[in-house]
Enzyme design. Structure first.
Site, PDB file in Angstrom:
ATOM      1  N   TYR A   1       0.837  -1.198   0.000  1.00 20.72           N
ATOM      2  CA  TYR A   1       0.000   0.000   0.000  1.00 20.72           C
ATOM      3  C   TYR A   1       0.871   1.246   0.000  1.00 20.72           C
ATOM      4  O   TYR A   1       0.583   2.221  -0.688  1.00 20.72           O
ATOM      5  CB  TYR A   1      -0.923  -0.011   1.229  1.00 20.72           C
ATOM      6  CG  TYR A   1      -1.857  -1.202   1.278  1.00 20.72           C
ATOM      7  CD1 TYR A   1      -2.938  -1.305   0.410  1.00 20.72           C
ATOM      8  CD2 TYR A   1      -1.644  -2.235   2.193  1.00 20.72           C
ATOM      9  CE1 TYR A   1      -3.789  -2.411   0.449  1.00 20.72           C
ATOM     10  CE2 TYR A   1      -2.491  -3.339   2.242  1.00 20.72           C
ATOM     11  CZ  TYR A   1      -3.553  -3.425   1.370  1.00 20.72           C
ATOM     12  OH  TYR A   1      -4.387  -4.508   1.399  1.00 20.72           O
TER      13      TYR A   1
ATOM     14  N   HIS B   1      -5.628  -8.055  -5.370  1.00 18.53           N
ATOM     15  CA  HIS B   1      -5.013  -9.107  -4.558  1.00 18.53           C
ATOM     16  C   HIS B   1      -3.489  -9.007  -4.596  1.00 18.53           C
ATOM     17  O   HIS B   1      -2.811  -9.596  -3.755  1.00 18.53           O
ATOM     18  CB  HIS B   1      -5.476 -10.501  -5.026  1.00 18.53           C
ATOM     19  CG  HIS B   1      -5.080 -10.849  -6.421  1.00 18.53           C
ATOM     20  ND1 HIS B   1      -5.768 -10.398  -7.530  1.00 18.53           N
ATOM     21  CD2 HIS B   1      -4.042 -11.609  -6.912  1.00 18.53           C
ATOM     22  CE1 HIS B   1      -5.203 -10.862  -8.625  1.00 18.53           C
ATOM     23  NE2 HIS B   1      -4.146 -11.590  -8.273  1.00 18.53           N
TER      24      HIS B   1
ATOM     25  N   ASN C   1     -12.557  -1.247  -4.736  1.00 18.52           N
ATOM     26  CA  ASN C   1     -12.332  -1.673  -6.116  1.00 18.52           C
ATOM     27  C   ASN C   1     -13.532  -2.484  -6.622  1.00 18.52           C
ATOM     28  O   ASN C   1     -13.823  -3.552  -6.096  1.00 18.52           O
ATOM     29  CB  ASN C   1     -11.054  -2.518  -6.174  1.00 18.52           C
ATOM     30  CG  ASN C   1     -10.799  -3.141  -7.534  1.00 18.52           C
ATOM     31  OD1 ASN C   1     -11.391  -2.749  -8.534  1.00 18.52           O
ATOM     32  ND2 ASN C   1      -9.922  -4.119  -7.568  1.00 18.52           N
TER      33      ASN C   1
END
Length: 198
Positions: free
Chosen positions: A131, A163, A154
């Site tokens: 992230y 993922h 999303n």
């Protein structure tokens, strides 16, 4: 306007993974791993566009103007999505579909969410980004949590492969699919590259 829009609804299952798709004439515009999420997306379409997605092979309501050629093309698209989904889960398909600018679900995202989704779409098959790395690419590493929230919003997992986004020291979350599915997808991708067994 609604008469010019056509969506269909498709359910696929392979290797114990259920997936629900909403398709337009170009490809998937919404992907869900939970039926309840799929149903909520269908309600959103009905409210915002006044359309109820048909199942592939089902003619639209009177006046929707679907020709036999259009119906055939839509059925072929549904079959292609189904084949690619199964091939992806067998490690035989590396690029599922590209994100569609025509997706009303992507268009509904905030400017920041759309930037995050664009970055996620660039992550190569079998690789991951944190992230924080995504936030850094967008100019501020301290926005890692905001990137995580954008991942959670999303509307097209697999198409926009969230993922592949993980925490600095953890798996992070996964839109509607849960951590076990995220682990499975990452292991599957790495295995198909010859890196490890799924």
């Amino acid at each position: 306007m609604a008469d010019d829009i056509f969506f269909s609804s498709l359910h696929c299952s392979s290797r114990g993974v259920d997936c629900w798709f909403i398709l337009n004439d170009a490809g998937p515009v919404h992907v869900s791993f939970q039926l309840a999420d799929h149903q909520q997306a269908l309600l959103t379409l009905a409210r915002q566009h006044g359309v109820a997605p048909a199942d592939p092979g089902v003619s639209p309501p009177e006046g929707r103007g679907q020709s036999r050629r259009q119906a055939t093309a839509r059925n072929q698209l549904a079959a292609l999505v189904s084949r690619r989904f199964r091939a992806y889960l067998q490690g035989e398909e590396r690029e599922f579909f590209r994100p569609l600018t025509s997706s009303p679900f992507l268009a509904a995202g905030s400017p920041f969410q759309r930037e995050v989704w664009r970055e996620i779409a660039l992550i190569p098959y079998g690789q991951t980004r944190t992230y924080g790395e995504i936030a850094g690419r967008l100019g501020n590493r301290r926005q890692a949590r905001a990137v995580g929230r954008a991942c959670g919003a999303n509307p097209c997992p697999l198409v926009i492969p969230c993922h592949r986004v993980v925490g600095a020291g953890s798996w992070g979350g996964f839109t509607g699919g849960g951590i076990e599915l995220k682990k499975m997808l990452l292991a599957l991708e790495r295995a198909s590259l010859g890196e490890e067994k799924p």
